[in-house]
Motif scaffolding. Sequence first.
Motif, PDB file in Angstrom:
ATOM      1  N   PHE A  72      -0.410  -6.871  34.861  1.00  0.00           N
ATOM      2  CA  PHE A  72       0.808  -7.664  34.590  1.00  0.00           C
ATOM      3  C   PHE A  72       0.655  -8.405  33.258  1.00  0.00           C
TER       4      PHE A  72
ATOM      5  N   SER B 176      -1.246  -1.676  43.915  1.00  0.00           N
ATOM      6  CA  SER B 176      -0.709  -1.560  45.269  1.00  0.00           C
ATOM      7  C   SER B 176       0.512  -2.466  45.453  1.00  0.00           C
TER       8      SER B 176
ATOM      9  N   ARG C 169      -4.588  -6.350  48.732  1.00  0.00           N
ATOM     10  CA  ARG C 169      -4.477  -5.546  47.503  1.00  0.00           C
ATOM     11  C   ARG C 169      -5.808  -5.505  46.748  1.00  0.00           C
TER      12      ARG C 169
ATOM     13  N   LEU D  59       7.791   3.686  39.714  1.00  0.00           N
ATOM     14  CA  LEU D  59       7.136   3.815  38.406  1.00  0.00           C
ATOM     15  C   LEU D  59       6.366   5.131  38.333  1.00  0.00           C
TER      16      LEU D  59
HETATM   17  N1  LIG Z   1       6.135  -5.584  36.741  1.00  0.00           N
HETATM   18  C1  LIG Z   1       6.945  -5.911  37.751  1.00  0.00           C
HETATM   19  O1  LIG Z   1       8.013  -6.549  37.589  1.00  0.00           O
HETATM   20  C2  LIG Z   1       6.609  -5.474  39.142  1.00  0.00           C
HETATM   21  C3  LIG Z   1       7.521  -5.712  40.173  1.00  0.00           C
HETATM   22  C4  LIG Z   1       7.206  -5.279  41.450  1.00  0.00           C
HETATM   23  C5  LIG Z   1       6.006  -4.632  41.677  1.00  0.00           C
HETATM   24  N2  LIG Z   1       5.138  -4.418  40.657  1.00  0.00           N
HETATM   25  C6  LIG Z   1       3.850  -3.730  40.857  1.00  0.00           C
HETATM   26  O2  LIG Z   1       3.957  -2.462  40.216  1.00  0.00           O
HETATM   27  C7  LIG Z   1       3.666  -1.424  41.156  1.00  0.00           C
HETATM   28  C8  LIG Z   1       4.523  -0.214  40.844  1.00  0.00           C
HETATM   29  O3  LIG Z   1       5.883  -0.574  40.885  1.00  0.00           O
HETATM   30  P1  LIG Z   1       6.944   0.375  41.574  1.00  0.00           P
HETATM   31  O4  LIG Z   1       8.259  -0.126  41.181  1.00  0.00           O
HETATM   32  O5  LIG Z   1       6.596   1.804  41.348  1.00  0.00           O
HETATM   33  O6  LIG Z   1       6.703   0.032  43.135  1.00  0.00           O
HETATM   34  P2  LIG Z   1       7.037   0.954  44.382  1.00  0.00           P
HETATM   35  O7  LIG Z   1       8.193   1.834  44.104  1.00  0.00           O
HETATM   36  O8  LIG Z   1       7.082   0.061  45.561  1.00  0.00           O
HETATM   37  O9  LIG Z   1       5.752   1.903  44.497  1.00  0.00           O
HETATM   38  C9  LIG Z   1       4.535   1.435  44.978  1.00  0.00           C
HETATM   39  C10 LIG Z   1       3.719   2.638  45.378  1.00  0.00           C
HETATM   40  O10 LIG Z   1       2.473   2.155  45.926  1.00  0.00           O
HETATM   41  C11 LIG Z   1       2.168   2.980  47.024  1.00  0.00           C
HETATM   42  N3  LIG Z   1       1.287   2.335  47.980  1.00  0.00           N
HETATM   43  C12 LIG Z   1       1.470   1.163  48.609  1.00  0.00           C
HETATM   44  N4  LIG Z   1       0.470   0.931  49.471  1.00  0.00           N
HETATM   45  C13 LIG Z   1      -0.359   2.012  49.371  1.00  0.00           C
HETATM   46  C14 LIG Z   1      -1.555   2.380  50.025  1.00  0.00           C
HETATM   47  N5  LIG Z   1      -2.111   1.613  50.971  1.00  0.00           N
HETATM   48  N6  LIG Z   1      -2.145   3.534  49.657  1.00  0.00           N
HETATM   49  C15 LIG Z   1      -1.594   4.325  48.713  1.00  0.00           C
HETATM   50  N7  LIG Z   1      -0.450   4.042  48.082  1.00  0.00           N
HETATM   51  C16 LIG Z   1       0.161   2.907  48.413  1.00  0.00           C
HETATM   52  C17 LIG Z   1       3.506   3.232  47.692  1.00  0.00           C
HETATM   53  O11 LIG Z   1       3.383   4.340  48.546  1.00  0.00           O
HETATM   54  P3  LIG Z   1       4.581   4.815  49.480  1.00  0.00           P
HETATM   55  O12 LIG Z   1       5.473   5.599  48.574  1.00  0.00           O
HETATM   56  O13 LIG Z   1       3.911   5.611  50.510  1.00  0.00           O
HETATM   57  O14 LIG Z   1       5.220   3.555  50.015  1.00  0.00           O
HETATM   58  C18 LIG Z   1       4.399   3.454  46.485  1.00  0.00           C
HETATM   59  O15 LIG Z   1       4.407   4.813  46.116  1.00  0.00           O
HETATM   60  C19 LIG Z   1       3.935  -2.047  42.523  1.00  0.00           C
HETATM   61  O16 LIG Z   1       3.161  -1.393  43.497  1.00  0.00           O
HETATM   62  C20 LIG Z   1       3.508  -3.480  42.307  1.00  0.00           C
HETATM   63  O17 LIG Z   1       2.109  -3.624  42.443  1.00  0.00           O
HETATM   64  C21 LIG Z   1       5.426  -4.812  39.398  1.00  0.00           C
END
Ligand SMILES: NC(=O)c1ccc[n+]([C@@H]2O[C@H](COP(=O)([O-])OP(=O)(O)OC[C@H]3O[C@@H](n4cnc5c(N)ncnc54)[C@H](OP(=O)(O)O)[C@@H]3O)[C@@H](O)[C@H]2O)c1
Length: 276
Positions: A107, A75, A83, A12
């Motif tokens: 959400f 997160s 988180r 995202l």
């Molecule tokens: N609406 C929905 O259906 C849905 C579904 C799934 C998740 N989500 C939520 O939406 C968020 C964004 O979605 P997305 O698709 O972009 O997920 P994503 O591709 O997994 O991206 C999550 C990002 O969070 C970063 N992150 C995780 N732990 C961290 C930490 N300790 N410190 C700093 N950064 C950290 C990750 O860093 P790295 O690149 O280093 O791993 C990654 O860049 C997710 O993180 C989750 O909370 C929503």
Amino acid sequence: MSIAITGANGQLGSLIIKELLQQISADQIIACVRHPEKAQAYHEQGIEVRYCDYDQPESLITAFAGASKLLLISSSDKDDTVRLRQHAHVLEAAKKVNVEHLLFTSFAFLEKGLISPSHLYLATEHAIHTTRIPYTILRNALYTDFVGVLGLEAAIASGQLPILPGVWKFNTVTRGDLALGIAAVLTGNGHENRTYELTASRPWTFDDLVLVLSELNGKPITLVEDSQLQNWIYGFLGKIDTSSTSLDLERLIGGPVTSLKVSIQQLMSSNVGGII
Ligand SMILES: NC(=O)c1ccc[n+]([C@@H]2O[C@H](COP(=O)([O-])OP(=O)(O)OC[C@H]3O[C@@H](n4cnc5c(N)ncnc54)[C@H](OP(=O)(O)O)[C@@H]3O)[C@@H](O)[C@H]2O)c1
């Protein structure tokens, strides 16, 4: 104006930055990432990359320094208690560096949610109010790519999509549409202290899904209700509100969200690993 974005290497975050680059200059964007070595493409585009780990509070102060707006992308840690602590670290840092506008990806239609992440998102929203920083809550719908766990590939092969009986309706949207809407909020005015439900304006059903699958594959695919179906996704879907809708996202992006057919088409063409 400078906009800091956490999770900038994520799916995202990357899409939001892509949209922002259409509207503001690269030097107004700060990509906050856990792994700066994976952010070379941002460097090359003139975007400042800063190290940011939600588990390292001191890294957050440095990452957010000088930013007028901060987008906290929730997160992706699997443990919701972790988180919650990570989000609190971000809010504390935002306060310390005097961020002027704090935005958070939450959400959609949370109040009806009965799962642990619903509590985490609500708790973070409440915690944001304790900062007294002007805020915008971006309540994202379930991503449409959840359909990847329904066994679409097998359905295409067999001509039948098994589903658990029930009244299923989906307000899902693509990350691309969310990125458009979130970029509009980040670059626009008048969004302070607002909560947006970023969902489709009209829900789709499994009947719509098999119709689209049939059209895209040039062969009929029918729904089969199976009360014995074993798939964890139905337990999850049954505990969140996937049917309520809002016009917020379409207002922000100035038109309709991506149709189900195009969304599925995009998923199928990017389905390198065969998740669909
Ligand atoms: N609406 C929905 O259906 C849905 C579904 C799934 C998740 N989500 C939520 O939406 C968020 C964004 O979605 P997305 O698709 O972009 O997920 P994503 O591709 O997994 O991206 C999550 C990002 O969070 C970063 N992150 C995780 N732990 C961290 C930490 N300790 N410190 C700093 N950064 C950290 C990750 O860093 P790295 O690149 O280093 O791993 C990654 O860049 C997710 O993180 C989750 O909370 C929503």
